[in-house]
Design a protein around this motif. Structure first.
Motif, PDB file in Angstrom:
ATOM      1  N   TYR A  79     -22.355  -3.589  -6.148  1.00 52.54           N
ATOM      2  CA  TYR A  79     -21.072  -3.809  -6.829  1.00 52.54           C
ATOM      3  C   TYR A  79     -20.498  -5.187  -6.479  1.00 52.54           C
ATOM      4  O   TYR A  79     -19.806  -5.810  -7.295  1.00 52.54           O
ATOM      5  N   HIS A  80     -20.780  -5.654  -5.274  1.00 55.45           N
ATOM      6  CA  HIS A  80     -20.377  -7.013  -4.893  1.00 55.45           C
ATOM      7  C   HIS A  80     -21.029  -8.032  -5.836  1.00 55.45           C
ATOM      8  O   HIS A  80     -20.380  -8.992  -6.275  1.00 55.45           O
ATOM      9  N   PHE A  81     -22.300  -7.795  -6.178  1.00 55.08           N
ATOM     10  CA  PHE A  81     -22.974  -8.715  -7.085  1.00 55.08           C
ATOM     11  C   PHE A  81     -22.413  -8.613  -8.496  1.00 55.08           C
ATOM     12  O   PHE A  81     -22.298  -9.627  -9.200  1.00 55.08           O
ATOM     13  N   PHE A  82     -22.065  -7.408  -8.944  1.00 58.54           N
ATOM     14  CA  PHE A  82     -21.437  -7.257 -10.257  1.00 58.54           C
ATOM     15  C   PHE A  82     -20.134  -8.054 -10.322  1.00 58.54           C
ATOM     16  O   PHE A  82     -19.839  -8.704 -11.328  1.00 58.54           O
ATOM     17  N   ASP A  83     -19.350  -8.012  -9.242  1.00 65.63           N
ATOM     18  CA  ASP A  83     -18.109  -8.797  -9.191  1.00 65.63           C
ATOM     19  C   ASP A  83     -18.403 -10.288  -9.311  1.00 65.63           C
ATOM     20  O   ASP A  83     -17.709 -11.028 -10.027  1.00 65.63           O
ATOM     21  N   ARG A  84     -19.430 -10.699  -8.604  1.00 67.48           N
ATOM     22  CA  ARG A  84     -19.823 -12.115  -8.636  1.00 67.48           C
ATOM     23  C   ARG A  84     -20.278 -12.518 -10.036  1.00 67.48           C
ATOM     24  O   ARG A  84     -19.893 -13.585 -10.550  1.00 67.48           O
ATOM     25  N   LEU A  85     -21.080 -11.683 -10.676  1.00 66.50           N
ATOM     26  CA  LEU A  85     -21.569 -11.960 -12.026  1.00 66.50           C
ATOM     27  C   LEU A  85     -20.415 -12.019 -13.027  1.00 66.50           C
ATOM     28  O   LEU A  85     -20.339 -12.932 -13.863  1.00 66.50           O
ATOM     29  N   ASN A  86     -19.500 -11.067 -12.942  1.00 70.96           N
ATOM     30  CA  ASN A  86     -18.379 -11.031 -13.880  1.00 70.96           C
ATOM     31  C   ASN A  86     -17.438 -12.217 -13.696  1.00 70.96           C
ATOM     32  O   ASN A  86     -16.902 -12.759 -14.672  1.00 70.96           O
ATOM     33  N   SER A  87     -17.249 -12.643 -12.457  1.00 71.63           N
ATOM     34  CA  SER A  87     -16.406 -13.817 -12.196  1.00 71.63           C
ATOM     35  C   SER A  87     -17.042 -15.069 -12.758  1.00 71.63           C
ATOM     36  O   SER A  87     -16.352 -15.953 -13.287  1.00 71.63           O
ATOM     37  N   ALA A  88     -18.367 -15.151 -12.659  1.00 71.20           N
ATOM     38  CA  ALA A  88     -19.077 -16.339 -13.129  1.00 71.20           C
ATOM     39  C   ALA A  88     -19.122 -16.426 -14.652  1.00 71.20           C
ATOM     40  O   ALA A  88     -19.036 -17.522 -15.226  1.00 71.20           O
ATOM     41  N   LEU A  89     -19.253 -15.271 -15.329  1.00 73.52           N
ATOM     42  CA  LEU A  89     -19.481 -15.285 -16.771  1.00 73.52           C
ATOM     43  C   LEU A  89     -18.226 -15.024 -17.597  1.00 73.52           C
ATOM     44  O   LEU A  89     -18.070 -15.591 -18.679  1.00 73.52           O
ATOM     45  N   ASN A  90     -17.332 -14.145 -17.132  1.00 71.83           N
ATOM     46  CA  ASN A  90     -16.092 -13.838 -17.847  1.00 71.83           C
ATOM     47  C   ASN A  90     -16.360 -13.586 -19.339  1.00 71.83           C
ATOM     48  O   ASN A  90     -15.809 -14.248 -20.219  1.00 71.83           O
ATOM     49  N   LEU A  91     -17.206 -12.619 -19.629  1.00 70.63           N
ATOM     50  CA  LEU A  91     -17.645 -12.342 -20.996  1.00 70.63           C
ATOM     51  C   LEU A  91     -16.495 -11.838 -21.871  1.00 70.63           C
ATOM     52  O   LEU A  91     -15.619 -11.111 -21.418  1.00 70.63           O
ATOM     53  N   ASP A  92     -16.522 -12.218 -23.140  1.00 68.72           N
ATOM     54  CA  ASP A  92     -15.460 -11.821 -24.071  1.00 68.72           C
ATOM     55  C   ASP A  92     -15.391 -10.310 -24.244  1.00 68.72           C
ATOM     56  O   ASP A  92     -14.316  -9.752 -24.467  1.00 68.72           O
ATOM     57  N   SER A  93     -16.535  -9.629 -24.172  1.00 67.16           N
ATOM     58  CA  SER A  93     -16.567  -8.185 -24.427  1.00 67.16           C
ATOM     59  C   SER A  93     -16.145  -7.358 -23.219  1.00 67.16           C
ATOM     60  O   SER A  93     -16.056  -6.133 -23.299  1.00 67.16           O
ATOM     61  N   GLY A  94     -15.883  -8.027 -22.102  1.00 64.93           N
ATOM     62  CA  GLY A  94     -15.444  -7.303 -20.913  1.00 64.93           C
ATOM     63  C   GLY A  94     -16.469  -7.359 -19.794  1.00 64.93           C
ATOM     64  O   GLY A  94     -17.545  -7.951 -19.934  1.00 64.93           O
ATOM     65  N   ASN A  95     -16.117  -6.748 -18.683  1.00 64.30           N
ATOM     66  CA  ASN A  95     -16.968  -6.797 -17.496  1.00 64.30           C
ATOM     67  C   ASN A  95     -18.270  -6.015 -17.670  1.00 64.30           C
ATOM     68  O   ASN A  95     -18.315  -4.999 -18.373  1.00 64.30           O
TER      69      ASN A  95
END
Length: 288
Positions: free
Chosen positions: A215-231
């Motif tokens: 889940y730490h990596f998911f947080d890192r990925l979401n912070s880096a990409l900030n996708l329009d469709s959501g996390n």
């Protein structure tokens, strides 16, 4: 008089005998939470509950724990299951359910899926635990496994010649097989180490990977990409896997088996039929 926690333990004993492993684990989580709630309310016995207790529990959930209504409803329902199971006589008055506020999550669009894959390809697989983190994302997209099933995969249960992984720890408690393909195969072979019991390995501290680390990596990925469709999260990857199979023409019964669902209605929840699929199927099967 028996303490509420004693009844919780007795119900867990019942679940261990007669319910699925996933159900047992769910009630464990719920009862840990309610023990905390009743500690705050300074309540030890069911007999201490009164007609206002239900509202007090709901207020705690909404304003202290800040749980969503849908989650609160599920937890409260589990609590009343214990009361009903043991036919406990207490003065708590059950109120109406809270309004459902469930947010349905969508599959990951193809353009954003490419963004995710490009991001994963840009990472150094020999730095920290990147290799296992990247593999986790690829395997969830490639096989539809749940995150709890993923971290329990044993190296001895991987068959590269047949491209299958035997899951002996699943949500339902029933062992099953999942297939993997070219998306994850190369990194799967690289991560495979017969000296480690588990596939998902934390190379930073040389131990098996935990959900917390993933889940730490998911947080890192979401912070880096900030996708329009959501996390991005594990369930979205699982839903994306199922929907992409459907779009390729895979029968729903096969998707059901791959996801490990005992009820096909649950599989239908995961599948997302978009306008493109509706138009394509209508034109192909139009009867006149």
């Amino acid at each position: 008089m028996k303490e509420i926690s004693v009844y919780f333990d007795k119900y867990l004993d019942y679940c261990q005998l007669y319910r699925k492993k996933g159900t047992l684990n769910y009630y464990k989580k719920v009862f840990i939470y309610f023990n905390q709630v009743f500690d705050q309310m300074k309540i030890t016995y069911f007999e201490e509950l009164n007609e206002d207790s239900h509202d007090q529990i709901v207020r705690y959930m909404k304003f202290v724990s800040k749980k969503k209504n849908s989650k609160s409803n599920d937890y409260i329902s589990a609590f009343y299951t214990v009361i009903k199971h043991f036919n406990i006589n207490c003065n708590i008055v059950r109120r109406r359910k809270l309004n459902d506020d469930t947010d349905s999550f969508r599959t990951i669009p193809d353009n954003e899926l490419n963004v995710i894959l490009n991001y994963l390809n840009s990472l150094d697989i020999y730095k920290t635990s990147n290799r296992s983190w990247i593999l986790a994302i690829l395997l969830m997209l490639d096989t539809g496994v749940r995150i709890n099933e993923l971290i329990e995969i044993k190296n001895k249960n991987i068959d590269f010649s047949s491209r299958y992984i035997f899951l002996d720890e699943t949500k339902s408690g029933k062992k099953r097989v999942v297939k993997f393909g070219s998306l994850s195969e190369d990194l799967l072979k690289l991560n495979y180490d017969i000296n480690h019991e588990y596939l998902m390995w934390n190379y930073y501290n040389d131990s098996r990977m935990t959900k917390h680390s993933l889940y730490h990596f998911f947080d890192r990925l979401n912070s880096a990409l900030n996708l329009d469709s959501g996390n991005v999260h594990p369930h979205r990857l699982r839903k994306t896997f199922a929907t992409k199979l459907l779009r390729m023409g895979c029968p729903i019964t096969t998707i059901q088996k791959l996801l490990g669902h005992s009820d096909i209605k649950m599989t239908m929840i995961y599948l997302e039929v978009d306008d493109f699929m509706v138009n394509k199927d209508f034109n192909e099967y139009y009867p006149y």
